[in-house]
Design a protein around this motif. Structure first.
Motif, short mmCIF file in Angstrom:
data_model
loop_
_atom_site.label_atom_id
_atom_site.label_comp_id
_atom_site.label_asym_id
_atom_site.label_seq_id
_atom_site.Cartn_x
_atom_site.Cartn_y
_atom_site.Cartn_z
N GLN A 57 0.92 0.57 17.32
CA GLN A 57 0.33 -0.77 17.40
C GLN A 57 -1.19 -0.27 17.06
OE1 GLN A 57 1.68 -3.66 19.20
NE2 GLN A 57 2.90 -4.64 17.69
N ALA A 58 -2.11 -0.01 16.35
CA ALA A 58 -3.05 0.84 16.49
C ALA A 58 -4.67 -0.16 16.22
CB ALA A 58 -2.82 1.73 15.72
N PRO A 59 -5.07 -0.89 17.43
CA PRO A 59 -6.14 -2.46 16.80
C PRO A 59 -6.62 -1.56 15.78
CG PRO A 59 -5.94 -1.77 19.01
CD PRO A 59 -4.85 -1.04 18.89
N SER A 68 -13.41 -1.84 10.26
CA SER A 68 -12.28 -1.52 9.56
C SER A 68 -12.00 -2.41 8.41
CB SER A 68 -10.34 -1.53 10.20
OG SER A 68 -10.46 -0.55 11.12
N LEU A 69 -12.04 -1.61 7.18
CA LEU A 69 -11.89 -2.30 5.63
C LEU A 69 -10.81 -1.30 4.63
CD1 LEU A 69 -15.93 -1.19 4.77
CD2 LEU A 69 -14.37 -3.90 5.49
N GLU A 89 -2.71 3.91 5.89
CA GLU A 89 -3.94 3.57 4.97
C GLU A 89 -3.68 1.69 5.80
OE1 GLU A 89 -5.10 2.34 0.53
OE2 GLU A 89 -5.19 4.38 0.79
N TYR A 90 -4.78 1.46 6.36
CA TYR A 90 -5.40 0.08 6.20
C TYR A 90 -5.36 -1.12 4.77
CZ TYR A 90 -7.57 -3.88 8.13
OH TYR A 90 -7.94 -5.47 8.63
N VAL A 91 -4.50 -1.48 4.98
CA VAL A 91 -4.58 -2.34 3.84
C VAL A 91 -4.86 -3.46 3.67
CG1 VAL A 91 -3.34 -1.16 2.13
CG2 VAL A 91 -2.01 -2.95 4.10
N ASP A 92 -4.15 -4.83 4.56
CA ASP A 92 -4.83 -6.25 5.30
C ASP A 92 -5.77 -6.84 6.04
OD1 ASP A 92 -4.20 -8.49 4.74
OD2 ASP A 92 -2.40 -8.68 5.39
N ASP A 95 -4.36 -8.68 9.12
CA ASP A 95 -3.72 -7.89 10.21
C ASP A 95 -4.75 -8.04 11.66
OD1 ASP A 95 -1.19 -8.31 9.55
OD2 ASP A 95 -1.39 -6.41 8.61
N ASP A 96 -4.80 -7.62 12.89
CA ASP A 96 -5.17 -7.06 13.71
C ASP A 96 -5.00 -5.57 14.31
OD1 ASP A 96 -6.65 -9.67 14.20
OD2 ASP A 96 -5.07 -10.37 16.06
N TYR A 97 -4.01 -5.38 13.14
CA TYR A 97 -3.95 -3.92 13.90
C TYR A 97 -3.14 -2.99 12.32
CZ TYR A 97 1.17 -6.14 14.65
OH TYR A 97 2.43 -6.81 14.40
N VAL A 98 -2.91 -2.02 12.86
CA VAL A 98 -2.00 -1.13 11.79
C VAL A 98 -0.89 -0.18 13.24
CG1 VAL A 98 -1.84 0.96 10.43
CG2 VAL A 98 -4.25 -0.43 10.48
N GLU A 99 0.46 -0.65 12.30
CA GLU A 99 1.43 0.05 12.53
C GLU A 99 1.03 1.71 12.44
OE1 GLU A 99 5.00 -2.06 11.38
OE2 GLU A 99 4.91 -3.76 12.64
N LEU A 100 1.39 2.44 13.52
CA LEU A 100 1.58 3.90 13.54
C LEU A 100 3.21 4.59 13.35
CD1 LEU A 100 -1.54 4.81 14.55
CD2 LEU A 100 -1.28 4.47 12.12
N HIS A 101 3.75 5.04 13.26
CA HIS A 101 5.66 5.32 12.90
C HIS A 101 5.54 6.72 13.28
CE1 HIS A 101 7.03 2.10 10.42
NE2 HIS A 101 6.04 1.43 11.57
N ILE A 102 5.57 7.01 14.61
CA ILE A 102 5.90 8.91 14.77
C ILE A 102 6.82 8.63 14.83
CG2 ILE A 102 5.35 10.61 17.10
CD1 ILE A 102 3.06 8.35 18.08
N PRO A 103 7.34 9.76 13.96
CA PRO A 103 9.30 10.16 14.17
C PRO A 103 9.61 10.85 15.08
CG PRO A 103 7.63 11.05 12.20
CD PRO A 103 6.43 10.54 13.27
N LYS A 104 10.96 10.13 15.19
CA LYS A 104 11.95 10.50 16.15
C LYS A 104 11.54 12.29 16.30
CE LYS A 104 16.17 10.65 18.35
NZ LYS A 104 15.58 10.71 19.53
N LYS A 105 11.91 13.07 15.94
CA LYS A 105 12.23 14.45 15.95
C LYS A 105 10.58 15.35 16.15
CE LYS A 105 10.79 18.95 12.43
NZ LYS A 105 11.02 18.83 11.47
N ARG A 106 8.93 14.31 15.75
CA ARG A 106 7.50 14.83 16.58
C ARG A 106 7.84 14.75 18.20
NH1 ARG A 106 3.68 16.08 13.25
NH2 ARG A 106 2.66 17.20 15.58
N VAL A 107 8.57 13.22 18.34
CA VAL A 107 8.79 12.64 19.56
C VAL A 107 9.81 13.59 20.81
CG1 VAL A 107 10.06 10.72 21.16
CG2 VAL A 107 8.54 10.35 19.56
#
Length: 150
Positions: A57-59, A68-69, A89-92, A95-107
């Motif tokens: 979660q990125a504030p 942020s816009l 992309e930030y759309v709403d 929200d107080d944060y943007v959800e980022l997903h780091i794929p399992k493969k990269r982790v």
């Protein structure tokens, strides 16, 4: 450039200092730090928290003049490397944060141990990029009872 002279005994030593200001194309906002909701209180990331991705979660940027816009692009960074698959992309504006997903493969490509997690915001259209502060996460894939004997 500043010059100075220093006298010591009968010897004169001249010191020349060249002062330069380094500028970057981004602002660093250390008060904005990503959060990993499934991390343990000590920062450890349970292996099951990375399947199918690690949720970050990125504030949103909340600084006057740099807020942020919609259309701004957020991207996760681990140990200084951008994770391109996490770009969102930030759309709403509610929200107080943007959800980022780091794929399992990269982790899974990361070694066990501590890693610095941050994010960068690329403004849509114009404006300066923003780099967040870092959150320390700990990847520990050791079984709960210690390493298995083989």
């Amino acid at each position: 450039m500043q010059n100075g002279s220093f006298a010591s005994s009968n010897t004169v030593t001249r010191l020349t200092v060249d002062v330069r200001v380094l500028e970057t194309d981004e602002d660093r906002l250390d008060h904005l730090k990503p959060r990993v909701p499934h991390a343990l209180p000590d920062g450890r990331i349970p292996p099951e928290a990375t399947n199918p991705f690690l949720l970050v979660q990125a504030p949103i940027v909340d600084v006057p003049g740099s807020g942020s816009l919609p259309g701004d692009r957020f991207i996760a960074i681990v140990d200084g490397d951008e994770i391109s698959e996490s770009a969102t992309e930030y759309v709403d504006m509610k929200d107080d944060y943007v959800e980022l997903h780091i794929p399992k493969k990269r982790v899974d490509e990361l070694a066990d141990g501590f890693h610095a997690l941050s994010y960068r915001v690329y403004p849509e259209g114009f404006g300066r990029q923003v780099l967040s502060g870092a959150t320390l996460i700990d990847l520990d894939r050791t079984p709960a009872l210690g390493r298995l004997l083989t």
